[in-house]
Design an enzyme around this catalytic site. Structure first.
Site, PDB file in Angstrom:
ATOM      1  N   HIS A  22       0.834  -1.215   0.000  1.00 39.24           N
ATOM      2  CA  HIS A  22       0.000   0.000   0.000  1.00 39.24           C
ATOM      3  C   HIS A  22       0.869   1.266   0.000  1.00 39.24           C
ATOM      4  O   HIS A  22       0.460   2.309   0.512  1.00 39.24           O
ATOM      5  CB  HIS A  22      -0.990   0.002   1.177  1.00 39.24           C
ATOM      6  CG  HIS A  22      -2.107  -0.992   0.975  1.00 39.24           C
ATOM      7  ND1 HIS A  22      -3.345  -0.643   0.488  1.00 39.24           N
ATOM      8  CD2 HIS A  22      -2.137  -2.329   1.142  1.00 39.24           C
ATOM      9  CE1 HIS A  22      -4.105  -1.724   0.397  1.00 39.24           C
ATOM     10  NE2 HIS A  22      -3.388  -2.769   0.793  1.00 39.24           N
ATOM     11  N   THR A  23       2.043   1.138  -0.546  1.00 42.17           N
ATOM     12  CA  THR A  23       2.929   2.294  -0.713  1.00 42.17           C
ATOM     13  C   THR A  23       2.879   2.821  -2.141  1.00 42.17           C
ATOM     14  O   THR A  23       3.225   3.970  -2.378  1.00 42.17           O
ATOM     15  CB  THR A  23       4.378   1.918  -0.359  1.00 42.17           C
ATOM     16  OG1 THR A  23       4.666   0.662  -0.992  1.00 42.17           O
ATOM     17  CG2 THR A  23       4.578   1.777   1.131  1.00 42.17           C
ATOM     18  N   ALA A  25      -5.997 -14.759  -5.372  1.00 34.57           N
ATOM     19  CA  ALA A  25      -5.110 -15.107  -4.259  1.00 34.57           C
ATOM     20  C   ALA A  25      -4.155 -13.970  -3.934  1.00 34.57           C
ATOM     21  O   ALA A  25      -3.214 -14.142  -3.162  1.00 34.57           O
ATOM     22  CB  ALA A  25      -4.327 -16.374  -4.593  1.00 34.57           C
ATOM     23  N   LEU A  41      -2.075 -12.601  -6.027  1.00 37.96           N
ATOM     24  CA  LEU A  41      -0.813 -12.786  -6.747  1.00 37.96           C
ATOM     25  C   LEU A  41      -0.846 -12.099  -8.115  1.00 37.96           C
ATOM     26  O   LEU A  41      -0.071 -12.418  -9.000  1.00 37.96           O
ATOM     27  CB  LEU A  41      -0.486 -14.277  -6.885  1.00 37.96           C
ATOM     28  CG  LEU A  41      -0.309 -15.025  -5.557  1.00 37.96           C
ATOM     29  CD1 LEU A  41      -0.091 -16.522  -5.787  1.00 37.96           C
ATOM     30  CD2 LEU A  41       0.859 -14.462  -4.745  1.00 37.96           C
ATOM     31  N   SER A  55      -4.791 -10.522 -12.449  1.00 33.79           N
ATOM     32  CA  SER A  55      -5.328  -9.562 -13.422  1.00 33.79           C
ATOM     33  C   SER A  55      -4.199  -8.780 -14.101  1.00 33.79           C
ATOM     34  O   SER A  55      -4.239  -8.553 -15.310  1.00 33.79           O
ATOM     35  CB  SER A  55      -6.355  -8.626 -12.789  1.00 33.79           C
ATOM     36  OG  SER A  55      -5.834  -8.050 -11.631  1.00 33.79           O
ATOM     37  N   ASP A 103       1.651  -3.838  -9.491  1.00 34.20           N
ATOM     38  CA  ASP A 103       1.475  -5.180 -10.045  1.00 34.20           C
ATOM     39  C   ASP A 103       1.816  -5.233 -11.531  1.00 34.20           C
ATOM     40  O   ASP A 103       2.468  -6.166 -12.008  1.00 34.20           O
ATOM     41  CB  ASP A 103       0.032  -5.653  -9.815  1.00 34.20           C
ATOM     42  CG  ASP A 103      -0.316  -5.701  -8.338  1.00 34.20           C
ATOM     43  OD1 ASP A 103       0.612  -5.621  -7.507  1.00 34.20           O
ATOM     44  OD2 ASP A 103      -1.510  -5.807  -8.012  1.00 34.20           O
ATOM     45  N   TYR A 135      -9.983  -1.473   0.178  1.00 35.05           N
ATOM     46  CA  TYR A 135      -8.803  -0.958  -0.542  1.00 35.05           C
ATOM     47  C   TYR A 135      -9.016   0.520  -0.858  1.00 35.05           C
ATOM     48  O   TYR A 135      -8.148   1.365  -0.593  1.00 35.05           O
ATOM     49  CB  TYR A 135      -8.583  -1.760  -1.827  1.00 35.05           C
ATOM     50  CG  TYR A 135      -7.335  -1.362  -2.596  1.00 35.05           C
ATOM     51  CD1 TYR A 135      -6.124  -2.018  -2.394  1.00 35.05           C
ATOM     52  CD2 TYR A 135      -7.362  -0.317  -3.515  1.00 35.05           C
ATOM     53  CE1 TYR A 135      -4.974  -1.655  -3.081  1.00 35.05           C
ATOM     54  CE2 TYR A 135      -6.216   0.059  -4.207  1.00 35.05           C
ATOM     55  CZ  TYR A 135      -5.031  -0.615  -3.987  1.00 35.05           C
ATOM     56  OH  TYR A 135      -3.904  -0.234  -4.676  1.00 35.05           O
TER      57      TYR A 135
END
Ligand code: GAF
Length: 390
Positions: A41-42, A130, A132, A135, A179, A231
């Site tokens: 969350h940075t 999960a 990871l 998406s 991501d 989120y």
């Protein structure tokens, strides 16, 4: 522990393409899921992250199509979806898993590219839901395939932003840039130190094999609870705190300024959120320093401190992931933490290679004692980012 499926996903994507369209694909492209070693969350606070690419990936078999509609078959979804330019031009018109594909087409059009119409077949061994980044792996694989098919010249550094745009602007998920950056820019045996403001990267050596270590990834199988809303709420709290403190983003609050910043915030919840982000950025930098010095096992306490900060200050863990972390530590892990957005998902534990199996068993035993659904575990070493395979 679980292994990889028997039939390689490259063959499953190729066979799926041939079955769906009656011809061979023009090429194969792959993009991985990721594990975030530290820095949670940075990213949307303009801060620092340190992910590495999983050896699990999404493979796209694709070929140009002379028609006017994109067609996509997905092995995981067990269905084929097609959409035209009008649907791709309007966020929300294509929904579900295919929104990530249409979103890439949309983001490319929005950026001014002439997107090639294509047929695609997708197979993946990145676990869904999960934490990871399944998406991001899908977006990155489709983006890489479409750029190659259209001979569109987009520097690698600019690609994560396009994939993120697909997710934010078309699929409606307010994620940061981590991501997509991991899926596109990671390299084998390295972790990706990313400055989420400048988008500068450093490939930091993380050769687990040479150090006799392993990263054990434990899927908590915890049911995701209100993930999307929570989120977005964390993101809003951080952005409001930055505004209240008069800085562009929480990245701009140094650890030496933390106490002064906290004293200016009234809400104890917001104070905890800020403390997590500021201390987490510092932990990422400390982790990078240890890795640069080749002191891999010594990052363990930083991983564990990151988990406790997510549990107590950012409040994004759930009993299943806390149990996995504590059981892994009791069984001898150097450090352990939840990875990803939170409220379930996966835990990573840094262990001696020989300890991977016993640590996984200890976590399973702790789950059984608490009556949780059994976890699944696998070891993961850093693999390559998005690429053309053939
Ligand atoms: C999710 C998001 F997609 C990332 O951008 C990041 O914010 C992460 O949660 C938390 O670090 O994976």
């Amino acid at each position: 522990m679980t292994g990889l499926p028997d039939e390689p996903i490259t063959e499953r994507a190729t066979a799926g393409f041939t079955r769906a369209y009656g011809t061979r694909p023009a090429g194969l492209w792959a993009a991985p899921g990721r594990v975030n070693l530290i820095g949670e969350h940075t990213d949307y606070n303009d801060g620092f992250v340190l992910p590495f690419a999983l050896p699990r990936r999404t493979v796209v078999a694709a070929a140009p199509d002379s028609g006017r509609r994109w067609t996509v078959w997905s092995e995981q979804a067990g269905e084929q979806v097609s959409f035209g330019r009008a649907q791709a031009a309007e966020p929300g018109r294509v929904s579900g898993w295919a929104a990530y594909v249409a979103g890439v087409v949309w983001a490319l059009y929005e950026a001014g590219f002439d997107v090639p119409v294509a047929r695609l077949a997708i197979a993946s061994d990145v676990p869904l839901g999960a934490g990871l980044s399944s998406s991001a792996a899908l977006e990155a694989a489709v983006l890489t395939a479409l750029l190659d098919l259209g001979e569109l010249d987009v520097p690698v550094a600019d690609r994560p932003g396009l994939a993120q745009r697909a997710e934010n602007g078309y699929a409606g998920v307010p994620c940061g840039i981590m991501d997509q950056s991991a899926s596109i820019r990671c390299r084998p045996d390295h972790a990706l130190f990313l400055d989420c403001r400048s988008l500068e990267v450093e490939q930091v050596p993380f050769d687990l094999g040479a150090a006799g270590l392993a990263v054990l990834v434990i899927d908590s199988h915890a049911p995701h609870r209100h993930v999307g809303g929570e989120y977005a709420a964390r993101r809003t709290a951080c952005e409001s705190a930055a505004t209240a403190l008069g800085v562009p983003a929480l990245r701009d609050v140094g650890t030496d300024q933390l106490d002064a910043a906290l004293s200016r915030l009234d809400d104890p919840v917001v104070r905890r959120r800020v403390r997590h982000v500021v201390t987490e950025n510092q932990r990422v930098r400390q982790t990078v320093e240890l890795l640069r010095a080749g002191r891999l096992a010594e990052i363990g306490p930083l991983l564990t401190a990151s988990h406790r900060s997510m549990r107590d200050d950012f409040e994004i863990t759930v009993p299943e992931v806390d149990t996995a972390v504590e059981a892994a530590l009791s069984a001898g892990a150097y450090g352990a933490r939840m990875t990803g957005g939170g409220f379930g998902g996966c835990v990573l534990a840094l262990v001696d290679r020989a300890a991977a199996e016993p640590v996984a068993s200890a976590v399973s035993k702790a789950y059984a004692e608490r009556g949780f659904r059994a976890p699944t575990s696998f070891t993961a070493a850093p693999g390559p980012g998005a690429q053309r395979l053939g």
